[in-house]
Design an enzyme around this catalytic site. Structure first.
Site, PDB file in Angstrom:
ATOM      1  N   HIS A  42       0.831  -1.202   0.000  1.00 45.07           N
ATOM      2  CA  HIS A  42       0.000   0.000   0.000  1.00 45.07           C
ATOM      3  C   HIS A  42       0.872   1.261   0.000  1.00 45.07           C
ATOM      4  CE1 HIS A  42      -3.558   2.429   1.547  1.00 45.07           C
ATOM      5  NE2 HIS A  42      -2.537   3.199   1.898  1.00 45.07           N
ATOM      6  N   GLU A  43       1.842   1.314   0.895  1.00 48.73           N
ATOM      7  CA  GLU A  43       2.690   2.499   1.016  1.00 48.73           C
ATOM      8  C   GLU A  43       3.592   2.686  -0.198  1.00 48.73           C
ATOM      9  OE1 GLU A  43       2.533   4.934   3.280  1.00 48.73           O
ATOM     10  OE2 GLU A  43       0.775   3.823   3.967  1.00 48.73           O
ATOM     11  N   HIS A  46       1.902   4.884  -2.680  1.00 52.42           N
ATOM     12  CA  HIS A  46       2.107   6.310  -2.406  1.00 52.42           C
ATOM     13  C   HIS A  46       3.492   6.757  -2.865  1.00 52.42           C
ATOM     14  CE1 HIS A  46      -1.575   6.629  -0.174  1.00 52.42           C
ATOM     15  NE2 HIS A  46      -1.189   5.805   0.786  1.00 52.42           N
ATOM     16  N   ASP A 136      -5.557   7.709   4.620  1.00 56.54           N
ATOM     17  CA  ASP A 136      -5.736   8.269   3.283  1.00 56.54           C
ATOM     18  C   ASP A 136      -7.065   9.012   3.153  1.00 56.54           C
ATOM     19  OD1 ASP A 136      -3.292   7.198   2.474  1.00 56.54           O
ATOM     20  OD2 ASP A 136      -4.213   5.288   1.952  1.00 56.54           O
TER      21      ASP A 136
END
Length: 286
Positions: A42-43, A46, A136
């Site tokens: 997930h990170e 980003h 988020d």
């Protein structure tokens, strides 16, 4: 000249270390590893999106059900960039769903493990979409609000919304839903994070102003601000909206009106250190 790092510096938050230890002694270590893998993936979403916009990224800190990417960009980037960077994390979960859909019939991993991946992918995705800071959903809320209302007000509304939502979920978890220590622990941690953010709101706003003053902000159009000559510089700054360049119209006691550019006000505050001066006094000095 130094090149950009291919991979970010990754820190493990103490709360995640505690959960890893609990998982080890309770026999749920596999679940923790799966959660950690999903959070890391997930990170990285980003991180990849942010580096594509050439953001300056310090590090990524991982904690249970999420993480925080620490950057040098604070309200000085275009709104669409911040929105895309925030959305890029949840988008990674779509790729995990595709992975499950493609590999499930192949029996690459056991069905029980696949069920755990699906379950935690759902939970982490939905959790991160909550309008809670620093998740988020909270960052998207802040980005959306700051595109239309003053930056300082948008930040305040975001934190207060985050606290109310987190407190509501915590009360629901304690008195309505089946009690789970991990959920309560995470929600308490988020409330503490919001308390810290609230205490630092003045410095967050000053950081936004300093970026604006030193020429690293992005403005699409000019929007006028109307104030009285008795308003302090900080009062005027509280009306600043990101991606807007402001011309400040000053009304005085004689019912006359003059104007001053925001650069003059920012220069008086940051360069000349006139912290308590009024906007009318800045105009007269000019």
């Amino acid at each position: 000249m130094t090149g950009r790092k291919l991979f970010p510096v990754i820190h493990i938050h103490p709360i995640l270390i505690i959960f890893l230890f609990i998982g080890f002694i309770t026999g749920t270590f596999m679940e923790i590893v799966i959660m950690l893998g999903i959070v890391l993936f997930h990170e990285l979403g980003h991180y990849i999106m942010a580096t594509s916009f050439q953001w300056r990224i310090k590090s990524i800190t991982l904690w249970v059900f999420g993480g925080v990417m620490d950057t040098d960009e604070h309200g000085n980037r275009p709104v669409y960039e911040e929105a895309l960077v925030s959305i890029a994390g949840p988008l990674q979960h779509v790729f995990i769903y595709l992975f499950i859909f493609i590999t499930a019939p192949m029996n690459v991993v056991s069905s029980s493990t696949m069920e755990l991946i699906l379950y935690y992918n759902n939970v982490i995705l939905l959790f991160n979409l909550l309008p809670v800071w620093p998740l988020d959903g909270g960052k998207c809320l802040f980005t959306l609000l700051s595109a239309f209302i003053p930056y300082k007000k948008a930040h305040t509304i975001t934190i207060l919304t985050s606290v109310w939502v987190s407190a509501g979920i915590l009360i629901t978890q304690l008195f309505i839903l089946p009690f789970t220590l991990s959920s309560v622990f995470i929600l308490l941690f988020i409330l503490l994070e919001n308390r810290t953010e609230w205490k630092q709101r003045y410095y967050v706003f000053l950081r936004f102003l300093s970026k604006r003053f030193y020429g690293t902000s992005y403005a699409k159009k000019s929007v006028p601000i109307y104030v009285s000559s008795a308003r302090t510089l900080f009062d005027v700054f509280s009306l600043f909206i990101r991606e807007r360049k402001h011309v400040i119209y000053i009304s005085n006691q004689e019912d006359n009106r003059s104007k001053i550019d925001e650069e003059e006000c920012l220069r008086a505050y940051f360069h000349e250190k006139q912290y308590s001066i009024t906007v009318g006094e800045v105009k007269r000095m000019g």
